[in-house]
Design a protein around this motif. Structure first.
Motif, mmCIF file in Angstrom:
data_model
loop_
_atom_site.group_PDB
_atom_site.id
_atom_site.type_symbol
_atom_site.label_atom_id
_atom_site.label_comp_id
_atom_site.label_asym_id
_atom_site.label_seq_id
_atom_site.Cartn_x
_atom_site.Cartn_y
_atom_site.Cartn_z
ATOM 1 N N LYS A 17 0.871 -1.170 0.000
ATOM 2 C CA LYS A 17 0.000 0.000 0.000
ATOM 3 C C LYS A 17 0.906 1.218 0.000
ATOM 4 C CE LYS A 17 -3.871 2.078 2.399
ATOM 5 N NZ LYS A 17 -4.792 1.976 3.540
ATOM 6 N N ASN A 18 0.766 2.035 -1.035
ATOM 7 C CA ASN A 18 1.638 3.203 -1.208
ATOM 8 C C ASN A 18 3.113 2.799 -1.148
ATOM 9 O OD1 ASN A 18 -0.627 4.925 -1.362
ATOM 10 N ND2 ASN A 18 -0.724 5.018 0.872
ATOM 11 N N GLY A 19 3.421 1.641 -1.726
ATOM 12 C CA GLY A 19 4.802 1.158 -1.783
ATOM 13 C C GLY A 19 5.317 0.516 -0.513
ATOM 14 N N GLU A 20 4.491 0.458 0.534
ATOM 15 C CA GLU A 20 4.927 -0.113 1.819
ATOM 16 C C GLU A 20 4.411 -1.547 1.972
ATOM 17 O OE1 GLU A 20 4.270 0.763 6.537
ATOM 18 O OE2 GLU A 20 4.466 2.481 5.183
ATOM 19 N N PHE A 21 5.308 -2.441 2.351
ATOM 20 C CA PHE A 21 4.985 -3.845 2.539
ATOM 21 C C PHE A 21 4.012 -4.003 3.706
ATOM 22 C CE2 PHE A 21 6.565 -8.135 4.234
ATOM 23 C CZ PHE A 21 5.726 -8.865 3.406
ATOM 24 N N GLN A 22 2.908 -4.686 3.440
ATOM 25 C CA GLN A 22 1.862 -4.901 4.437
ATOM 26 C C GLN A 22 2.051 -6.289 5.071
ATOM 27 O OE1 GLN A 22 -0.555 -2.262 4.995
ATOM 28 N NE2 GLN A 22 1.160 -1.384 3.853
ATOM 29 N N GLN A 23 2.814 -6.344 6.151
ATOM 30 C CA GLN A 23 3.121 -7.619 6.795
ATOM 31 C C GLN A 23 1.869 -8.347 7.273
ATOM 32 O OE1 GLN A 23 6.161 -7.344 9.783
ATOM 33 N NE2 GLN A 23 7.750 -6.991 8.264
ATOM 34 N N ALA A 24 0.895 -7.612 7.773
ATOM 35 C CA ALA A 24 -0.329 -8.258 8.264
ATOM 36 C C ALA A 24 -1.057 -8.986 7.133
ATOM 37 C CB ALA A 24 -1.250 -7.226 8.922
ATOM 38 N N VAL A 25 -1.075 -8.404 5.945
ATOM 39 C CA VAL A 25 -1.709 -9.057 4.796
ATOM 40 C C VAL A 25 -0.918 -10.310 4.409
ATOM 41 C CG1 VAL A 25 -2.372 -8.806 2.366
ATOM 42 C CG2 VAL A 25 -2.701 -6.889 3.957
ATOM 43 N N ALA A 26 0.418 -10.205 4.443
ATOM 44 C CA ALA A 26 1.266 -11.355 4.112
ATOM 45 C C ALA A 26 1.033 -12.500 5.097
ATOM 46 C CB ALA A 26 2.732 -10.940 4.100
ATOM 47 N N ILE A 27 0.885 -12.185 6.368
ATOM 48 C CA ILE A 27 0.614 -13.233 7.361
ATOM 49 C C ILE A 27 -0.754 -13.851 7.110
ATOM 50 C CG2 ILE A 27 0.126 -13.635 9.818
ATOM 51 C CD1 ILE A 27 2.545 -11.797 10.411
ATOM 52 N N GLU A 28 -1.742 -13.039 6.753
ATOM 53 C CA GLU A 28 -3.068 -13.589 6.440
ATOM 54 C C GLU A 28 -3.003 -14.515 5.227
ATOM 55 O OE1 GLU A 28 -5.903 -13.550 8.275
ATOM 56 O OE2 GLU A 28 -4.557 -12.625 9.737
ATOM 57 N N ALA A 29 -2.191 -14.162 4.245
ATOM 58 C CA ALA A 29 -2.025 -15.025 3.070
ATOM 59 C C ALA A 29 -1.415 -16.367 3.491
ATOM 60 C CB ALA A 29 -1.136 -14.340 2.031
ATOM 61 N N MET A 30 -0.427 -16.322 4.366
ATOM 62 C CA MET A 30 0.170 -17.564 4.875
ATOM 63 C C MET A 30 -0.866 -18.383 5.644
ATOM 64 S SD MET A 30 3.349 -17.737 3.925
ATOM 65 C CE MET A 30 4.537 -16.639 3.169
ATOM 66 N N LYS A 31 -1.648 -17.716 6.474
ATOM 67 C CA LYS A 31 -2.670 -18.421 7.258
ATOM 68 C C LYS A 31 -3.716 -19.069 6.354
ATOM 69 C CE LYS A 31 -4.135 -16.209 10.993
ATOM 70 N NZ LYS A 31 -4.533 -15.073 11.858
ATOM 71 N N ASP A 32 -4.019 -18.424 5.230
ATOM 72 C CA ASP A 32 -4.944 -19.007 4.264
ATOM 73 C C ASP A 32 -4.367 -20.315 3.718
ATOM 74 O OD1 ASP A 32 -7.398 -18.658 2.465
ATOM 75 O OD2 ASP A 32 -5.780 -18.873 1.001
ATOM 76 N N MET A 33 -3.065 -20.306 3.399
ATOM 77 C CA MET A 33 -2.412 -21.523 2.922
ATOM 78 C C MET A 33 -2.387 -22.580 4.021
ATOM 79 S SD MET A 33 1.340 -22.064 1.128
ATOM 80 C CE MET A 33 2.298 -21.657 2.588
ATOM 81 N N PHE A 34 -2.109 -22.176 5.266
ATOM 82 C CA PHE A 34 -2.113 -23.133 6.378
ATOM 83 C C PHE A 34 -3.472 -23.811 6.506
ATOM 84 C CE2 PHE A 34 1.021 -20.282 8.947
ATOM 85 C CZ PHE A 34 2.047 -20.613 8.094
ATOM 86 N N ALA A 35 -4.540 -23.038 6.378
ATOM 87 C CA ALA A 35 -5.895 -23.602 6.504
ATOM 88 C C ALA A 35 -6.116 -24.663 5.431
ATOM 89 C CB ALA A 35 -6.945 -22.499 6.413
ATOM 90 N N HIS A 36 -5.672 -24.388 4.218
ATOM 91 C CA HIS A 36 -5.816 -25.375 3.143
ATOM 92 C C HIS A 36 -5.075 -26.665 3.473
ATOM 93 C CE1 HIS A 36 -6.119 -27.143 -0.839
ATOM 94 N NE2 HIS A 36 -4.842 -27.440 -0.713
ATOM 95 N N TYR A 37 -3.865 -26.524 4.013
ATOM 96 C CA TYR A 37 -3.027 -27.688 4.291
ATOM 97 C C TYR A 37 -3.227 -28.271 5.699
ATOM 98 C CZ TYR A 37 -0.378 -27.219 -0.048
ATOM 99 O OH TYR A 37 0.008 -27.192 -1.367
ATOM 100 N N ASP A 38 -4.227 -27.778 6.419
ATOM 101 C CA ASP A 38 -4.495 -28.252 7.788
ATOM 102 C C ASP A 38 -3.291 -28.092 8.709
ATOM 103 O OD1 ASP A 38 -7.188 -28.978 7.263
ATOM 104 O OD2 ASP A 38 -6.516 -30.884 6.402
ATOM 105 N N VAL A 39 -2.592 -26.976 8.575
ATOM 106 C CA VAL A 39 -1.491 -26.647 9.477
ATOM 107 C C VAL A 39 -2.068 -25.764 10.573
ATOM 108 C CG1 VAL A 39 0.712 -25.425 9.703
ATOM 109 C CG2 VAL A 39 0.230 -26.776 7.636
ATOM 110 N N PRO A 40 -2.095 -26.225 11.822
ATOM 111 C CA PRO A 40 -2.660 -25.400 12.887
ATOM 112 C C PRO A 40 -1.845 -24.120 13.099
ATOM 113 C CG PRO A 40 -2.001 -27.585 13.713
ATOM 114 C CD PRO A 40 -1.579 -27.497 12.293
ATOM 115 N N PHE A 41 -2.527 -23.013 13.277
ATOM 116 C CA PHE A 41 -1.843 -21.750 13.565
ATOM 117 C C PHE A 41 -1.866 -21.573 15.082
ATOM 118 C CE2 PHE A 41 -1.468 -17.072 13.766
ATOM 119 C CZ PHE A 41 -0.279 -16.932 13.051
#
Length: 192
Positions: A17-41
């Motif tokens: 967003k405005n050239g700044e890396f959004q770490q919270a969005v990146a973590i949510e993307a990882m959590k989405d992948m974890f949910a698919h693979y049944d990796v508990p967060f």
């Protein structure tokens, strides 16, 4: 067991967003992948997981998430989980000796699959393309590493990296102590 393939759902438009890396969005993307693979967060993951674009501004293609389960200088051991979204690569790097021995690594794919690249060995024909934001690499030998496959660093202090397949990947890594001072990237501006 899930039979559907995990598909890419995020792009750089989501991660910046405005050239700044959004770490919270990146973590949510990882959590989405974890949910698919049944990796508990777990709570430990929530408190200790990190994501990085290595300062290259292209998390969609060059970046990773991870967690250090242990990194013990006194006893000299390290356990790490590597999280890669579909098609994402870790920048090419090597580990050199500092006050500590050079890091020697072994990896096992737990979910998805990766291309495991090394500068040791013959060039692999038809290797996947390296993202333009990363630029040239020295590691031109690659193997497809699938669930349960265990590979180790071919030669100490040599360049290497991983790139996830189209389903993303969760990779276990074991090594001796990881000293960030010994980390060397081939990309001139890559940083943790």
């Amino acid at each position: 067991m899930k039979t559907k393939t995990y598909l890419k759902k995020y792009t750089n438009a989501d991660f910046y967003k405005n050239g700044e890396f959004q770490q919270a969005v990146a973590i949510e993307a990882m959590k989405d992948m974890f949910a698919h693979y049944d990796v508990p967060f777990t709570r430990f993951m929530a408190e200790n997981m990190w994501v990085t674009d290595f300062g290259l501004g292209d998390f969609e293609h060059v970046g990773m998430g991870g967690i250090f389960w242990i990194n013990d200088a006194e006893y000299g051991y390290f356990a790490h989980a590597i999280y890669l979204l579909p098609g994402q690569m870790i920048p090419e790097h090597a580990h050199v000796r500092t006050d500590f021995p050079a890091k020697h690594e072994s990896w096992m794919v737990e979910k998805g699959w990766v291309y495991n690249f090394s500068e040791v060995g013959e060039d692999t024909p038809d290797a996947p393309a390296i993202p333009a934001t990363h630029g040239p690499v020295k590691s031109r030998n690659c193997v497809k590493q699938e669930v349960g496959d265990i590979l180790r660093l071919k030669e100490m202090e040599t360049f290497h990296f991983m790139m996830a397949g189209p389903e993303g990947a969760v990779v276990c890594e074991w090594a001796n102590y990881h000293d960030n001072a010994g980390l060397r990237f081939t990309h001139p501006t890559a940083t943790l």
